[in-house]
Scaffold this motif. Structure first.
Motif, PDB file in Angstrom:
ATOM      1  N   LEU A  13       2.340  -7.061 -15.007  1.00  0.00           N
ATOM      2  CA  LEU A  13       1.927  -5.867 -15.362  1.00  0.00           C
ATOM      3  C   LEU A  13       1.774  -4.915 -14.437  1.00  0.00           C
ATOM      4  O   LEU A  13       0.794  -5.107 -13.467  1.00  0.00           O
ATOM      5  CB  LEU A  13       0.752  -5.703 -16.385  1.00  0.00           C
ATOM      6  N   HIS A  14       2.348  -3.657 -14.151  1.00  0.00           N
ATOM      7  CA  HIS A  14       1.962  -2.795 -12.853  1.00  0.00           C
ATOM      8  C   HIS A  14       1.223  -1.820 -13.533  1.00  0.00           C
ATOM      9  O   HIS A  14       1.538  -1.053 -14.398  1.00  0.00           O
ATOM     10  CB  HIS A  14       3.278  -2.357 -12.245  1.00  0.00           C
ATOM     11  N   LEU A  15       0.108  -1.445 -12.932  1.00  0.00           N
ATOM     12  CA  LEU A  15      -0.702  -0.163 -13.262  1.00  0.00           C
ATOM     13  C   LEU A  15      -0.288   1.067 -12.332  1.00  0.00           C
ATOM     14  O   LEU A  15      -0.523   0.550 -10.994  1.00  0.00           O
ATOM     15  CB  LEU A  15      -2.045  -0.591 -13.264  1.00  0.00           C
TER      16      LEU A  15
ATOM     17  N   ASP B 281       0.792  -1.301  -0.001  1.00  0.00           N
ATOM     18  CA  ASP B 281      -0.046   0.062  -0.096  1.00  0.00           C
ATOM     19  C   ASP B 281       0.864   1.313   0.105  1.00  0.00           C
ATOM     20  O   ASP B 281       0.275   2.354  -0.377  1.00  0.00           O
ATOM     21  CB  ASP B 281      -0.768   0.049   1.207  1.00  0.00           C
ATOM     22  N   THR B 282       2.194   1.214   0.508  1.00  0.00           N
ATOM     23  CA  THR B 282       2.960   2.399   0.605  1.00  0.00           C
ATOM     24  C   THR B 282       3.622   2.849  -0.799  1.00  0.00           C
ATOM     25  O   THR B 282       3.921   4.074  -0.810  1.00  0.00           O
ATOM     26  CB  THR B 282       4.561   1.696   1.224  1.00  0.00           C
ATOM     27  N   LEU B 283       2.973   2.166  -2.030  1.00  0.00           N
ATOM     28  CA  LEU B 283       3.471   2.654  -3.236  1.00  0.00           C
ATOM     29  C   LEU B 283       2.497   3.715  -3.847  1.00  0.00           C
ATOM     30  O   LEU B 283       2.841   3.982  -4.926  1.00  0.00           O
ATOM     31  CB  LEU B 283       3.755   1.473  -4.332  1.00  0.00           C
ATOM     32  N   GLY B 284       1.510   3.995  -3.214  1.00  0.00           N
ATOM     33  CA  GLY B 284       0.691   4.961  -3.754  1.00  0.00           C
ATOM     34  C   GLY B 284      -0.491   4.119  -4.600  1.00  0.00           C
ATOM     35  O   GLY B 284      -0.610   3.048  -4.409  1.00  0.00           O
ATOM     36  N   ARG B 285      -1.356   4.814  -5.306  1.00  0.00           N
ATOM     37  CA  ARG B 285      -2.490   4.130  -6.062  1.00  0.00           C
ATOM     38  C   ARG B 285      -2.038   3.360  -7.262  1.00  0.00           C
ATOM     39  O   ARG B 285      -1.463   3.901  -8.102  1.00  0.00           O
ATOM     40  CB  ARG B 285      -3.360   5.244  -6.497  1.00  0.00           C
ATOM     41  N   GLY B 286      -2.315   1.850  -7.321  1.00  0.00           N
ATOM     42  CA  GLY B 286      -1.861   1.147  -8.339  1.00  0.00           C
ATOM     43  C   GLY B 286      -2.390  -0.088  -8.144  1.00  0.00           C
ATOM     44  O   GLY B 286      -2.932  -0.496  -7.201  1.00  0.00           O
ATOM     45  N   ALA B 287      -1.805  -0.814  -9.182  1.00  0.00           N
ATOM     46  CA  ALA B 287      -2.163  -2.283  -8.995  1.00  0.00           C
ATOM     47  C   ALA B 287      -1.241  -3.363  -9.676  1.00  0.00           C
ATOM     48  O   ALA B 287      -0.295  -2.923 -10.874  1.00  0.00           O
ATOM     49  CB  ALA B 287      -3.762  -2.695  -9.922  1.00  0.00           C
TER      50      ALA B 287
END
Length: 119
Positions: free
Chosen positions: A52-54, A37-43
């Motif tokens: 694939l990282h969004l 969760d510490t990486l900001g908004r993404g998936a």
């Protein structure tokens, strides 16, 4: 150094929820649950052994950049996507392989690549 494979590709998307829906429901990628969760908004999504990282951020202007998803049957994939309302380019032959293109909801280009079936 000698890289052994591509581990993941990251793309920026305008609306994360729309992108996750497109990549999972339309393109068959699987949402991972181990993204911090510490990486900001993404998936993070699985595409076979690669990821694939969004990242929710403004996508850069399209200048030919894209990534390719391998598909076993390009005709079946394009028929399925078109039936779901996704615009798919006409398939073209590249050497002994074939490819077609789609775009995600943010305009990122995605190649659908059917490898050669020649032995």
């Amino acid at each position: 150094m000698k890289a052994s494979a591509i581990h993941h590709v990251s793309v920026c998307v305008e609306k994360l929820d729309d992108a996750v829906d497109f990549y999972t429901r339309r393109l068959g990628l699987r949402l991972r649950d181990d993204r911090p969760d510490t990486l900001g908004r993404g998936a993070w999504l699985d595409a076979g052994p690669q990821q694939l990282h969004l990242i929710e951020a403004a996508p850069p202007p399209g200048r030919g950049q894209h990534f390719a998803l391998a598909v076993a049957d390009l005709d079946a994939a394009t028929t399925e996507l078109r039936a779901a309302g996704v615009q798919v380019s006409e398939a073209i032959r590249i050497g002994s392989a074939r490819q077609a293109f789609v775009t995600d909801p943010s305009g990122n280009a995605i190649e659908l690549h059917e490898p050669s079936h020649d032995a």
